[in-house]
Scaffold this active site. Structure first.
Site, PDB file in Angstrom:
ATOM      1  N   THR A   1     -86.694  30.066   8.116  1.00 32.64           N
ATOM      2  CA  THR A   1     -87.549  31.187   8.505  1.00 32.64           C
ATOM      3  C   THR A   1     -88.995  30.744   8.684  1.00 32.64           C
ATOM      4  OG1 THR A   1     -88.532  33.237   7.646  1.00 32.64           O
ATOM      5  CG2 THR A   1     -87.705  31.708   6.030  1.00 32.64           C
TER       6      THR A   1
ATOM      7  N   TYR B   1     -89.363  34.551  -1.084  1.00 31.22           N
ATOM      8  CA  TYR B   1     -88.453  34.308   0.029  1.00 31.22           C
ATOM      9  C   TYR B   1     -88.789  32.985   0.717  1.00 31.22           C
ATOM     10  CZ  TYR B   1     -86.306  35.027   4.656  1.00 31.22           C
ATOM     11  OH  TYR B   1     -85.594  34.885   5.831  1.00 31.22           O
TER      12      TYR B   1
END
Length: 314
Positions: free
Chosen positions: A124, A146
């Site tokens: 990501t 995250y």
């Protein structure tokens, strides 16, 4: 070839599984059907896959006996399974166990295989931190659990590649949208609010955030391009996204234009760790993988609105 897709009932994983099947590959699909968001949406995605000849098995990478599910006959793994996004209800252990530990368990299994699959890790832009505008060679500065755990998982896969234990690559994805987008994500929530006259929660300052909003099929183009380019991809990181930037405010206005109505805005405090800017530098993917995203924001959102109406407005 036989390919394994983890997180196959999710947003991008389901689209990728479908594409791989359409390219003639045998697809094994697994997902833990996490309750992080409405499981019914994952079941809907799994039903769509089933109609195309892909069965999604329920498997938890963190605790199930993977050797009973994953056999040595797979040629590729496309690893989407993860604890996604920035959530105040998710603990660090949620992110660590789903993003890092689950990846480690897969790698532990593959280390026992004589024939090892090519490992495609799905990462990501959150790895880069608050301003995701860098090339793949620049030092990442993640600002969320995250981002931290996805970076750790990525480096774990690449460590195996560096040591010659298997071959693999990692794709860092930028602000993906389109049909099947999670209900907690920007555009599905905007469309839901616009069609059902519900207030949309707008976090302070986020209307000015810049994003490389990238249509899901353009992302899938980049992901599947690894097939046939194994030598180029092994040990490498690639950004996948669009170079076009739009603000959240532009995104809201575009959805309103498509729906033909205004969306009720409910202002909320800023979220810690939220990115202020993402801009995908895709020079490397363009050069080595011939990656060339084409879908405009409006065209992609028209498809997403159509999907939402067809599935949730009957």
């Amino acid at each position: 070839m036989k390919v394994l897709v983890t997180g196959a009932a999710g947003f991008i994983g389901s689209h990728t599984a479908e594409r791989l099947k359409s390219l003639g590959h045998q697809v094994q699909a697994i997902d833990n059907f996490s309750s992080y968001y409405d499981v019914e949406l994952k079941k809907l995605n799994a039903k769509s896959l089933s109609e195309k000849g892909i069965t999604v098995e329920k498997v938890d990478l963190r605790k199930d006996d993977l050797s009973k599910v994953i056999k040595e006959d797979i040629d590729y793994i496309f690893h989407f399974a993860a604890q996604p996004g920035i959530s105040t209800t998710s603990t660090f252990d949620d992110y660590f166990s789903n993003n890092f530990f689950a990846t480690q368990r897969l790698l532990d299994l593959f280390e026992t295989f004589t024939k090892k699959p090519f490992f495609v890790n799905i990462a990501t832009s959150s790895i880069y931190g608050l301003n995701a505008i860098m090339t793949e060679d620049e030092a990442p500065k993640p600002a969320s659990w995250y981002g931290v755990t996805k970076l750790a998982a990525e480096q774990l896969v690449l460590a195996y590649s560096r040591r010659g234990l298997l071959k693999g690559t990692s794709f860092r994805l930028y602000s993906v949208y389109g049909p099947r987008e999670r209900p907690d994500k920007l555009y599905t929530r905007l469309i839901d609010c616009g069609l059902n006259n519900k207030p949309f929660p707008l976090y302070e300052g986020s209307e000015k955030h810049l994003r490389s909003f990238t249509y899901v099929q353009d992302i899938v183009d980049g992901i599947v391009s690894v097939i046939g380019n194994e030598a180029v991809c092994n040990g490498e990181i690639f950004n996948l996204g669009t170079e076009e930037e739009n603000t959240t405010a532009t995104g809201i206005a575009t959805v309103e234009e498509i729906l033909g109505s205004k969306i009720i805005i409910e202002n909320k405090p800023a979220r810690p760790g939220d990115q202020s800017r993402t801009c995908a530098n895709i020079d490397k993917a363009r050069k080595l993988l011939k990656y060339n995203p084409q879908t405009s924001l409006k065209v992609g959102l028209e498809e997403q609105v159509k999907w939402f109406r067809n599935n949730f407005m009957k």
